[in-house]
Design a protein around this motif. Sequence first.
Motif, mmCIF file in Angstrom:
data_model
loop_
_atom_site.group_PDB
_atom_site.id
_atom_site.type_symbol
_atom_site.label_atom_id
_atom_site.label_comp_id
_atom_site.label_asym_id
_atom_site.label_seq_id
_atom_site.Cartn_x
_atom_site.Cartn_y
_atom_site.Cartn_z
ATOM 1 N N ASN A 101 -8.603 15.567 -9.340
ATOM 2 C CA ASN A 101 -8.932 14.780 -10.530
ATOM 3 C C ASN A 101 -7.962 13.601 -10.557
ATOM 4 O OD1 ASN A 101 -10.128 13.986 -12.904
ATOM 5 N ND2 ASN A 101 -8.909 15.367 -14.166
ATOM 6 N N LEU A 102 -8.192 12.648 -9.664
ATOM 7 C CA LEU A 102 -7.247 11.552 -9.470
ATOM 8 C C LEU A 102 -7.280 10.558 -10.622
ATOM 9 C CD1 LEU A 102 -7.830 10.799 -5.678
ATOM 10 C CD2 LEU A 102 -6.008 12.168 -6.708
ATOM 11 N N SER A 103 -6.092 10.119 -11.004
ATOM 12 C CA SER A 103 -5.987 9.052 -11.997
ATOM 13 C C SER A 103 -6.158 7.715 -11.273
ATOM 14 C CB SER A 103 -4.611 9.100 -12.668
ATOM 15 O OG SER A 103 -3.596 8.757 -11.728
ATOM 16 N N GLU A 104 -6.304 6.671 -12.033
ATOM 17 C CA GLU A 104 -6.402 5.334 -11.433
ATOM 18 C C GLU A 104 -5.112 5.009 -10.684
ATOM 19 O OE1 GLU A 104 -7.169 0.740 -12.836
ATOM 20 O OE2 GLU A 104 -8.057 2.362 -14.029
ATOM 21 N N GLN A 105 -3.990 5.425 -11.215
ATOM 22 C CA GLN A 105 -2.696 5.205 -10.560
ATOM 23 C C GLN A 105 -2.641 5.956 -9.220
ATOM 24 O OE1 GLN A 105 0.648 6.415 -12.955
ATOM 25 N NE2 GLN A 105 2.137 5.930 -11.367
ATOM 26 N N ASP A 106 -3.168 7.190 -9.196
ATOM 27 C CA ASP A 106 -3.223 7.952 -7.948
ATOM 28 C C ASP A 106 -4.057 7.212 -6.904
ATOM 29 O OD1 ASP A 106 -1.756 10.157 -8.965
ATOM 30 O OD2 ASP A 106 -3.577 11.129 -9.700
ATOM 31 N N LEU A 107 -5.208 6.704 -7.329
ATOM 32 C CA LEU A 107 -6.077 5.956 -6.416
ATOM 33 C C LEU A 107 -5.325 4.793 -5.775
ATOM 34 C CD1 LEU A 107 -9.436 5.666 -8.393
ATOM 35 C CD2 LEU A 107 -9.122 6.789 -6.199
ATOM 36 N N ARG A 108 -4.661 4.028 -6.596
ATOM 37 C CA ARG A 108 -3.933 2.860 -6.086
ATOM 38 C C ARG A 108 -2.809 3.273 -5.137
ATOM 39 N NH1 ARG A 108 -5.891 -1.442 -8.684
ATOM 40 N NH2 ARG A 108 -6.799 -1.138 -10.751
ATOM 41 N N ARG A 109 -2.077 4.330 -5.488
ATOM 42 C CA ARG A 109 -0.969 4.778 -4.643
ATOM 43 C C ARG A 109 -1.484 5.239 -3.278
ATOM 44 N NH1 ARG A 109 0.535 8.598 -7.462
ATOM 45 N NH2 ARG A 109 -0.380 10.272 -6.236
ATOM 46 N N VAL A 110 -2.557 6.032 -3.267
ATOM 47 C CA VAL A 110 -3.095 6.536 -2.002
ATOM 48 C C VAL A 110 -3.655 5.390 -1.163
ATOM 49 C CG1 VAL A 110 -4.831 8.033 -0.948
ATOM 50 C CG2 VAL A 110 -3.557 8.832 -2.960
ATOM 51 N N LEU A 111 -4.398 4.502 -1.771
ATOM 52 C CA LEU A 111 -4.964 3.372 -1.024
ATOM 53 C C LEU A 111 -3.883 2.425 -0.515
ATOM 54 C CD1 LEU A 111 -8.142 2.644 -3.166
ATOM 55 C CD2 LEU A 111 -8.037 3.730 -0.904
ATOM 56 N N ASN A 112 -2.839 2.226 -1.287
ATOM 57 C CA ASN A 112 -1.738 1.369 -0.840
ATOM 58 C C ASN A 112 -0.985 1.976 0.339
ATOM 59 O OD1 ASN A 112 -2.241 -0.658 -2.688
ATOM 60 N ND2 ASN A 112 -0.820 0.148 -4.211
ATOM 61 N N ALA A 113 -1.013 3.289 0.451
ATOM 62 C CA ALA A 113 -0.308 3.964 1.546
ATOM 63 C C ALA A 113 -0.949 3.677 2.906
ATOM 64 C CB ALA A 113 -0.262 5.467 1.286
ATOM 65 N N ARG A 114 -2.175 3.170 2.919
ATOM 66 C CA ARG A 114 -2.815 2.813 4.197
ATOM 67 C C ARG A 114 -1.990 1.780 4.937
ATOM 68 N NH1 ARG A 114 -8.651 1.135 2.164
ATOM 69 N NH2 ARG A 114 -7.220 -0.044 0.916
ATOM 70 N N VAL A 115 -1.428 0.860 4.193
ATOM 71 C CA VAL A 115 -0.668 -0.235 4.792
ATOM 72 C C VAL A 115 0.729 0.281 5.161
ATOM 73 C CG1 VAL A 115 0.249 -2.570 4.419
ATOM 74 C CG2 VAL A 115 -1.961 -1.895 3.410
ATOM 75 N N HIS A 116 1.133 0.006 6.380
ATOM 76 C CA HIS A 116 2.461 0.426 6.837
ATOM 77 C C HIS A 116 3.526 -0.194 5.941
ATOM 78 C CE1 HIS A 116 5.985 0.982 9.374
ATOM 79 N NE2 HIS A 116 5.280 1.916 10.000
ATOM 80 N N PRO A 117 4.554 0.565 5.566
ATOM 81 C CA PRO A 117 5.586 0.043 4.648
ATOM 82 C C PRO A 117 6.207 -1.292 5.092
ATOM 83 C CG PRO A 117 5.920 2.381 5.030
ATOM 84 C CD PRO A 117 4.808 1.942 5.943
ATOM 85 N N GLU A 118 6.309 -1.501 6.397
ATOM 86 C CA GLU A 118 6.878 -2.765 6.888
ATOM 87 C C GLU A 118 5.931 -3.939 6.694
ATOM 88 O OE1 GLU A 118 8.070 -2.153 10.926
ATOM 89 O OE2 GLU A 118 9.587 -0.674 10.386
ATOM 90 N N GLN A 119 4.672 -3.657 6.409
ATOM 91 C CA GLN A 119 3.676 -4.717 6.240
ATOM 92 C C GLN A 119 3.359 -5.020 4.774
ATOM 93 O OE1 GLN A 119 2.593 -6.356 8.965
ATOM 94 N NE2 GLN A 119 3.942 -5.019 10.116
ATOM 95 N N ARG A 120 4.006 -4.305 3.863
ATOM 96 C CA ARG A 120 3.721 -4.498 2.430
ATOM 97 C C ARG A 120 4.509 -5.658 1.873
ATOM 98 N NH1 ARG A 120 4.205 1.786 0.864
ATOM 99 N NH2 ARG A 120 2.662 2.453 2.338
#
Length: 172
Positions: A153-172
């Motif tokens: 039961n994902l919150s909108e914040q959860d959605l954003r966090r998971v989708l943002n994790a696709r991008v490698h931390p060095e590329q953010r």
Amino acid sequence: MDLTKYQRLVLVNQYRILEKVDPERADQHEKTRKVFERGYEMAYDWRTDSIDEPVSQGECEFVFDVLDMFNELQRGYDQHNPEGIERREVEFPGFDTSVDEIGMLSWAEFAINELGRWGRVDIKGNDLDSHMPLREAYGRMLDAWAESEDKHNLSEQDLRRVLNARVHPEQR
């Protein structure tokens, strides 16, 4: 490929049976039987090259986890319709046909098409070939998904966090 005489005997007997029950391809089965019967090691791989490399238990579980995650991402998207996130971002892109991911791609196709699991997961494109390696990105996304208070039961914040994790931390 190394085979014992016993393993070769089993294969020889299998191909003898195939010669009888599959008369349309009896000639091919006979040739294959002779390869194993006579011990032509160079030709063993020629007869087994259509058999895929095994997909480990861990890889299979990883694929199931990824499919579960995308199912929940899509449900969360449908529930919240978050501004700034497009539907295509929660579609499952699949796995790459590279050597490192081909087994997982094959397992995902089998799980969806043959086992009938995750049939409700929307797939990006016409097939499950992502055309780029995504295993590491999925790993980061799964880690971010695991941080959710309720993974189903994902919150909108959860959605954003998971989708943002696709991008490698060095590329953010």
